[in-house]
Design an enzyme around this catalytic site. Structure first.
Site, PDB file in Angstrom:
ATOM      1  N   LYS A  39       0.863  -1.186   0.000  1.00  0.00           N
ATOM      2  CA  LYS A  39       0.000   0.000   0.000  1.00  0.00           C
ATOM      3  C   LYS A  39       0.892   1.226   0.000  1.00  0.00           C
ATOM      4  CE  LYS A  39      -4.351   1.304   0.201  1.00  0.00           C
ATOM      5  NZ  LYS A  39      -5.565   0.678  -0.343  1.00  0.00           N
ATOM      6  N   ASP A  75      -6.960   4.566  -4.605  1.00  0.00           N
ATOM      7  CA  ASP A  75      -7.642   4.453  -3.309  1.00  0.00           C
ATOM      8  C   ASP A  75      -8.237   5.842  -3.072  1.00  0.00           C
ATOM      9  OD1 ASP A  75      -7.850   2.537  -0.774  1.00  0.00           O
ATOM     10  OD2 ASP A  75      -7.421   4.503   0.041  1.00  0.00           O
TER      11      ASP A  75
HETATM   12  P1  NDP Z   1     -12.781   8.155  -3.084  1.00  0.00           P
HETATM   13  O1  NDP Z   1     -11.712   9.126  -2.863  1.00  0.00           O
HETATM   14  O2  NDP Z   1     -13.309   7.946  -4.460  1.00  0.00           O
HETATM   15  O3  NDP Z   1     -14.039   8.484  -2.157  1.00  0.00           O
HETATM   16  C1  NDP Z   1     -13.921   8.561  -0.771  1.00  0.00           C
HETATM   17  C2  NDP Z   1     -15.256   8.976  -0.180  1.00  0.00           C
HETATM   18  O4  NDP Z   1     -15.189   8.840   1.236  1.00  0.00           O
HETATM   19  C3  NDP Z   1     -15.588  10.419  -0.475  1.00  0.00           C
HETATM   20  O5  NDP Z   1     -16.989  10.575  -0.516  1.00  0.00           O
HETATM   21  C4  NDP Z   1     -14.990  11.133   0.744  1.00  0.00           C
HETATM   22  O6  NDP Z   1     -15.593  12.389   1.033  1.00  0.00           O
HETATM   23  C5  NDP Z   1     -15.290  10.139   1.847  1.00  0.00           C
HETATM   24  N1  NDP Z   1     -14.276  10.274   2.902  1.00  0.00           N
HETATM   25  C6  NDP Z   1     -12.933  10.151   2.772  1.00  0.00           C
HETATM   26  N2  NDP Z   1     -12.313  10.376   3.929  1.00  0.00           N
HETATM   27  C7  NDP Z   1     -13.283  10.638   4.820  1.00  0.00           C
HETATM   28  C8  NDP Z   1     -13.282  10.966   6.188  1.00  0.00           C
HETATM   29  N3  NDP Z   1     -12.143  11.046   6.889  1.00  0.00           N
HETATM   30  N4  NDP Z   1     -14.486  11.155   6.786  1.00  0.00           N
HETATM   31  C9  NDP Z   1     -15.639  11.068   6.079  1.00  0.00           C
HETATM   32  N5  NDP Z   1     -15.694  10.769   4.767  1.00  0.00           N
HETATM   33  C10 NDP Z   1     -14.540  10.580   4.154  1.00  0.00           C
HETATM   34  O7  NDP Z   1     -12.249   6.782  -2.470  1.00  0.00           O
HETATM   35  P2  NDP Z   1     -12.756   5.292  -2.717  1.00  0.00           P
HETATM   36  O8  NDP Z   1     -14.217   5.277  -2.969  1.00  0.00           O
HETATM   37  O9  NDP Z   1     -11.838   4.679  -3.695  1.00  0.00           O
HETATM   38  O10 NDP Z   1     -12.435   4.616  -1.310  1.00  0.00           O
HETATM   39  C11 NDP Z   1     -13.369   4.559  -0.248  1.00  0.00           C
HETATM   40  C12 NDP Z   1     -12.981   3.463   0.718  1.00  0.00           C
HETATM   41  O11 NDP Z   1     -12.954   2.206   0.029  1.00  0.00           O
HETATM   42  C13 NDP Z   1     -11.590   3.609   1.361  1.00  0.00           C
HETATM   43  O12 NDP Z   1     -11.630   3.093   2.665  1.00  0.00           O
HETATM   44  C14 NDP Z   1     -10.723   2.719   0.481  1.00  0.00           C
HETATM   45  O13 NDP Z   1      -9.575   2.269   1.166  1.00  0.00           O
HETATM   46  C15 NDP Z   1     -11.699   1.587   0.220  1.00  0.00           C
HETATM   47  N6  NDP Z   1     -11.390   0.748  -0.932  1.00  0.00           N
HETATM   48  C16 NDP Z   1     -11.275   1.303  -2.187  1.00  0.00           C
HETATM   49  C17 NDP Z   1     -11.021   0.488  -3.266  1.00  0.00           C
HETATM   50  C18 NDP Z   1     -11.013   1.010  -4.661  1.00  0.00           C
HETATM   51  O14 NDP Z   1     -10.963   0.198  -5.587  1.00  0.00           O
HETATM   52  N7  NDP Z   1     -11.089   2.307  -4.892  1.00  0.00           N
HETATM   53  C19 NDP Z   1     -10.764  -0.958  -3.099  1.00  0.00           C
HETATM   54  C20 NDP Z   1     -10.984  -1.441  -1.752  1.00  0.00           C
HETATM   55  C21 NDP Z   1     -11.249  -0.593  -0.734  1.00  0.00           C
HETATM   56  P3  NDP Z   1     -14.793  13.746   0.662  1.00  0.00           P
HETATM   57  O15 NDP Z   1     -14.879  13.852  -0.825  1.00  0.00           O
HETATM   58  O16 NDP Z   1     -15.565  14.797   1.372  1.00  0.00           O
HETATM   59  O17 NDP Z   1     -13.409  13.579   1.157  1.00  0.00           O
END
Ligand code: NDP
Length: 447
Positions: free
Chosen positions: A128, A168
């Protein structure tokens, strides 16, 4: 506290060696708890030092990332890549760009990635990376300069057969494009060194949708085992990024009504069912805030703060934002409102106390390592297509993803049952993921 003195001492060592990294401690503790019955039955995992080696990354790379803003100011961020375990394949795992990133976050994510990747059944090790850089509010040119600077250091440690990063939080198609372009420019290699690439330069159909779709396939398998389904269920999903959007799309396709989404500022509730086309426009095109949804649907409501979303009554909850977003209080609110299933799209979104509430209430609980493995599984399918120099159809990739998610459910479920914890998918996923990696490590000697 563990029953085993050996595990207590190992946990103490992890805490001492990695001070100030509570997320990493939390991730390790959960896995060690699940493994207690395994090491009782198979002491060779203790005598061979497999666990001591598993909790220590093979390599930690930490570097300065200098870049310049549009108005000429010099900025310095910190870059990380943790190559955690390569027993079953090249390091694989995403890059996170978010101001909360520090070594402990990358370590917890890298550690979990080992087991998740093993669960997919594909030959990928765990890694990671990321940076405390915040792409939010930056121009495209600033994001490009940052990504180029980040890759100018990272390229030394990665390649298609060594370490293959992906996206991510904060790293989507735009960032992967800039990172790939810089890797190619420096190395003069056109190879599958990153996944989540655009479709015109080696990306796989279905990768963008994979984590969200996979989460729903996994949840569906969990529900079906109890004679249930998504049909006519009300669903609440946190986040509105890549995972949340495609979980929303697939849950809707499977007959559910998704009524809430969020971002780090607040959450929206639309009782008529979320209009995903509007969300995609706000988030994928305009890079706006979830609050802007009210401009499309004035009948929806918006509330400030993220945790309130868990007080919205639903049948199925899919946390898809970030770590520790559901605490004990939120878990209790979900249970009191009659939730029947919770499955984790984000990594480690439920605190240990929240998981205890879900398991105590006997509801279905799908842990992240299993439930969100569809993204990395499809990344591995992208790697296969890159080395074959072929592109598969969306239907082919999606069918493979569906099969992989069903297998993960079946394997986690069977492992839990075998070790006397039937229905506990947290333990089942940790055990099933562990056994393959541990056996590979045993075969490869002390390395
Ligand atoms: P994105 O950046 O596309 O989206 C993240 C979302 O979560 C946004 O809506 C963001 O809001 C919100 N968010 C992020 N940090 C916080 C926080 N501290 N408190 C509240 N809301 C928050 O990321 P992903 O959708 O790719 O990832 C989301 C989750 O899924 C993560 O935990 C990631 O590790 C996990 N994941 C992702 C994978 C992938 O293929 N992308 C694979 C497996 C797991 P804002 O825009 O306001 O920051």
């Amino acid at each position: 506290m563990f029953k085993s003195q050996y595990l207590n001492e190992l946990m103490e060592t992890v805490i001492k060696r990695n001070p100030g990294e509570p997320e990493f401690h939390q991730a390790v503790r959960e896995v060690l708890e699940s493994l207690e019955p395994v090491i009782e039955q198979s002491p060779e995992y203790v005598t061979s030092g497999v666990l001591e080696r598993l909790v220590e990354p093979e390599r930690i790379i930490k570097f300065r990332v200098p870049w310049m803003t549009d108005d000429g100011k010099v900025m310095v961020n910190r870059g990380f890549r943790i190559q955690f375990n390569s027993a079953i394949g090249p390091y694989k795992g995403g890059l996170r760009f978010h101001p909360s990133v520090y070594e402990g976050i990358i370590k917890f994510l890298g550690f979990e990635q080992i087991f998740k990747n093993s669960l997919t059944g594909l030959p990928i090790g765990g890694g990671k990376g990321g940076s405390d850089f915040d792409p939010k509010g930056k121009s495209d040119a600033e994001v490009m300069r940052f990504c180029q600077s980040y890759m100018t250091e990272l390229y030394k440690y990665i390649s298609a057969d060594v370490d293959v990063p992906a996206g991510d939080i904060g790293v989507g198609a735009r960032e992967i494009g800039y990172l790939y372009g810089q890797y190619k420019r420096i190395t003069n290699l056109y190879e599958g060194v990153l996944t989540g690439k655009g479709l015109t330069y080696g990306g796989s159909l279905g990768r963008k949708q994979a984590t969200g779709y996979g989460l729903c396939y996994f949840t569906d398998a969990m529900l079906k085992a109890q004679g249930n389904s998504f049909e006519n269920k009300t669903v609440v999903i946190s986040g509105s990024g890549n995972v949340a959007i495609y979980a929303c799309e697939k849950a809707t396709q499977l007959g559910a009504k998704v009524i809430a989404l969020s971002d780090s500022n607040g959450y929206i509730v639309d009782r008529n069912g979320i209009d995903l086309a509007a969300v995609k426009e706000i988030k994928e095109v305009k890079r706006g805030r979830i609050k802007d949804y009210l401009e499309y649907h004035s009948e929806a409501t918006y509330a400030e703060g993220c945790s309130g979303i868990w007080t919205v009554k639903c049948d199925i909850a899919l946390p898809c934002a970030t770590q520790n977003e559901i605490n004990e209080e939120s878990a209790k609110a979900l249970v009191q409102n009659g939730v029947m299933a919770v499955a984790e799209g984000a990594n480690m979104p439920s605190t240990p106390e929240a998981i205890a509430v879900f398991q105590g209430a006997g509801i279905l609980f799908g842990p992240a390592k299993a439930a969100n493995a569809g993204g990395v599984a499809t990344s591995a399918l992208e790697m296969t297509q890159n080395s074959e120099r072929l592109s598969w159809t969306f239907e082919e990739v999606d069918a493979k993803l569906h099969g992989i998610m069903n297998n993960i459910y079946n394997n986690a479920s069977a492992a839990a049952e075998k070790y006397g914890m039937a229905g506990n998918l947290v333990a089942g996923a940790n055990i099933a993921g562990f056994l393959k990696v541990a056996d590979a490590m045993l075969s490869q000697g002390v390395v």
